[in-house]
Each structure stands twice: as structure tokens, then as C-alpha cells.
Design an enzyme around this catalytic site. Structure first.
Site, PDB file in Angstrom:
ATOM      1  N   LYS A  52       0.838  -1.208   0.000  1.00 53.06           N
ATOM      2  CA  LYS A  52       0.000   0.000   0.000  1.00 53.06           C
ATOM      3  C   LYS A  52       0.869   1.252   0.000  1.00 53.06           C
ATOM      4  CE  LYS A  52      -3.804  -2.499   2.154  1.00 53.06           C
ATOM      5  NZ  LYS A  52      -4.548  -2.825   3.378  1.00 53.06           N
ATOM      6  N   GLN A  96      -4.723  -1.433   9.489  1.00 53.13           N
ATOM      7  CA  GLN A  96      -4.532  -2.751   8.880  1.00 53.13           C
ATOM      8  C   GLN A  96      -5.087  -3.834   9.805  1.00 53.13           C
ATOM      9  OE1 GLN A  96      -3.253  -3.449   5.729  1.00 53.13           O
ATOM     10  NE2 GLN A  96      -3.923  -5.531   6.187  1.00 53.13           N
ATOM     11  N   ASP A 119     -11.142   2.867   3.934  1.00 54.50           N
ATOM     12  CA  ASP A 119     -11.389   1.422   3.797  1.00 54.50           C
ATOM     13  C   ASP A 119     -12.885   1.127   3.688  1.00 54.50           C
ATOM     14  OD1 ASP A 119      -9.328  -0.360   3.441  1.00 54.50           O
ATOM     15  OD2 ASP A 119      -8.733  -0.371   5.560  1.00 54.50           O
TER      16      ASP A 119
END
Ligand code: NDP
Length: 286
Positions: A52, A96, A119
Site C-alpha cells: 500500500k 490494517q 477502507d
């Protein structure tokens, strides 16, 4: 069979975003900013986070890494999220997953400001998705839909079967497929571990989506000839990445199919970049 090349498609998306960001950054005096929080030492998560951050660098997004130790407390993690929520250089916040045992990921995700929730896991964004309102869509199902769009494979009026009902993949994907629109309008069946005769459900699918987390779970006999098969699964078997579908056998009868790796994985990261740029544009008023 059409191979749905997520790697190449994701590269095109990153190139498009890079050009857009290069135009916006000087005009607004700063680059988009993405804060990436990684708690603990999970090796797979470390790889995802590195990928990422690499994508951010390519697109021109400033990434702000926050690597926290295994024994981070809930309070410390929430305090960091609060700081990032207030930081004007940060457009998006990514936590994460999974977080180490003892931390409540749900509570943390709910602390992220919905306009920084790139997200798309905050209940407000999930609610917006369910109601067809603008908001941040979760990156993996968004990546699936974008790949279909870029290959001109419309599920409109078709039977779609999604196997797996998680909040991050299967359920939001089933919502997207059932929304009105050229790349929606499917008749959707959402299957899970309590679905009787799963193979028969899968055989009905014009579009079959596997998000299960079991290597080669979907076999040839479960796929209708000519079907579009999207394999979201990423399973580590003997140091190899393997999908949820038996690719070698299914690819001879499917109409189109994603590989693993090189399918939905890179699309997910491309959608994260897209969400970060969207958040930035909303914050700078572009
Ligand atoms: P979860 O474990 O959260 O969900 C798995 C789903 O599969 C559940 O709904 C479960 O049903 C269902 N399932 C499990 N076993 C069976 C079975 N025998 N028959 C029918 N359904 C079954 O996984 P995720 O959704 O998080 O991830 C799914 C896969 O996608 C994983 O391989 C993961 O690594 C991958 N993934 C890939 C991403 C990417 O970027 N490409 C991103 C995120 C995930 P039930 O609800 O009844 O338990």
C-alpha cells in the site's frame, strides 16, 4: 476464456490517479495524505502495508506510517486515531486488520471519521452503501466491480452468486451487485457455511464470486460453462498464494476468470488509492 488481469488494470488506475494527483497537488498546496496504522508483527499484514505504501508513492500520495508494538493498548490506539482524525494533512486513515488479540477492531474502526474512512468499514459508510448513497465503498468489493466495469462485463439482469458473507467482502459485494445501475441490477444469492447444496447454487451463477478463504474450494463441477468467475480468495499454501477456486480446471470452461495472484489483490489497493484521492478532493474542495 478472458483472463481478467487485475494487475494490469490496477496499473492503469494508478497511472490515471497519478496524473490527477499531479494536477491537484500544486493547485491545493499539498499532496493527498494517507495514514497507515499497523499494530504488531503479522507477516502478511506487513506485506500488505508495504504494498500500500509503495502504491501511495507511485500515485503521489503522502503516506504516514504508524507502526505500533504488539502490546499497544486500546486506549493508545484510539488516541492515535483521534490525533489522525484531527490532522489536516491526513485525508485517509487505514487500520490494517487483523489487529492483535485484546484489541477491539470494531471499536477502532468506529472511531475513524467517516470522511477519512478510506477502507469503507465505518457503519456510516456501510449504511450509505446499502442505501445507494455516496460514501466510501470497501476496497475489495469495489475492486471487483471496477474490474468487471473495465472489461465491460455487466451483471445486469444476470444471476450472481457470492460465496462468503463477511462485512469486508461478500456482504458489501452482494449489495453492490444488487444496486440499480449498468454494473448492478443482478439477481443476487449470498451463500455461506449454512447454505444447503452450495454446489447447485453456484452452478446457477452467470457471475460467481468466491470470498471464502479456503484453497480450491470452488471446483469445476460447481461452475456453469461460460460463467464469469471472480476469485477473491488469498490463501497461503506452502509459501504459494492460492485462490478459493481451482483455476487450472475452471479456466477451461469459464467465460472469464481472475487469476490469483494478479486478480483482485492489486485491484483492492488501487481502490484504496482512489478512495484516498476522493477523500483529499472532498477536504480541499477540488
Ligand atoms: P471471512 O473468513 O471473514 O469470511 C469467509 C466467508 O466464507 C464466511 O461468510 C463463511 O461463512 C464462508 N465460508 C467458509 N467456509 C464455507 C463453506 N464451507 N461453505 C460456504 N461458505 C463458507 O473471510 P473474508 O471475507 O475476510 O475473506 C475471504 C477470502 O478473501 C480470504 O481468502 C481472504 O484472504 C481474501 N481476501 C482477499 C482480499 C483481496 O484483496 N483480494 C481482501 C480481503 C480478503 P460463515 O459466515 O457462515 O462462517
Amino acid at each position: 476464456m478472458i483472463l481478467l488481469d487485475g494487475k494490469a488494470t490496477a496499473q492503469s488506475i494508478r497511472t490515471e490517479l497519478k496524473a490527477e494527483v499531479a494536477g491537484l497537488t500544486p493547485r491545493h498546496g499539498r499532496a493527498p495524505g494517507l495514514a497507515v496504522i499497523l499494530v504488531g508483527e503479522d507477516p502478511a499484514s506487513q506485506v500488505y502495508v508495504r504494498n500500500k505504501e509503495r502504491a501511495c508513492a507511485e500515485v503521489g500520495i503522502a503516506s504516514f506510517p504508524h507502526r505500533l508494538p504488539d502490546d499497544t493498548t486500546q486506549q493508545d490506539l484510539e488516541a492515535l486515531i483521534a490525533r489522525l482524525n484531527a490532522d489536516e494533512a491526513v485525508d485517509g486513515i487505514l487500520l490494517q486488520l487483523p489487529v492483535p488479540k485484546g484489541l477491539d477492531s470494531r471499536r477502532c474502526l468506529e472511531r475513524i471519521r467517516p470522511d477519512k474512512d478510506v477502507d469503507g468499514f465505518h457503519p456510516e459508510n456501510m449504511g450509505r452503501l446499502a442505501q445507494g448513497l455516496p460514501g466510501f465503498a470497501p476496497c475489495t468489493p469495489a475492486g471487483v466491480m471496477e474490474l468487471l466495469r473495465r472489461y465491460g462485463l455487466s451483471p445486469r439482469g444476470k444471476r450472481a452468486v457470492v460465496v462468503g458473507r463477511s462485512n469486508i467482502v461478500g456482504r458489501p459485494l452482494s449489495i453492490m451487485l444488487s444496486q440499480p445501475g449498468e454494473y448492478g441490477d443482478a439477481t443476487v444469492t449470498l451463500c455461506h457455511s449454512r447454505t444447503p447444496d452450495l454446489a447447485e447454487q453456484c452452478r446457477q451463477a452467470d457471475f460467481l464470486f468466491a470470498a471464502i478463504g479456503r484453497p480450491k474450494f470452488i471446483t469445476c463441477d460447481m461452475v456453469k460453462p461460460g460463467a464469469v468467475v471472480v476469485d477473491v480468495g488469498i490463501n497461503r499454501v506452502d509459501d504459494c498464494l492460492m485462490g478459493d477456486c481451482d483455476f487450472e480446471c475452471i479456466c477451461s470452461s469459464a467465460g472469464a476468470m481472475t487469476p490469483v495472484p494478479g486478480g483482485i489483490g492489486p485491484m483492492t489497493i488501487a481502490m484504496l488509492m482512489q478512495n484516498a484521492v476522493l477523500a483529499y478532493k472532498a477536504h480541499v474542495g477540488a
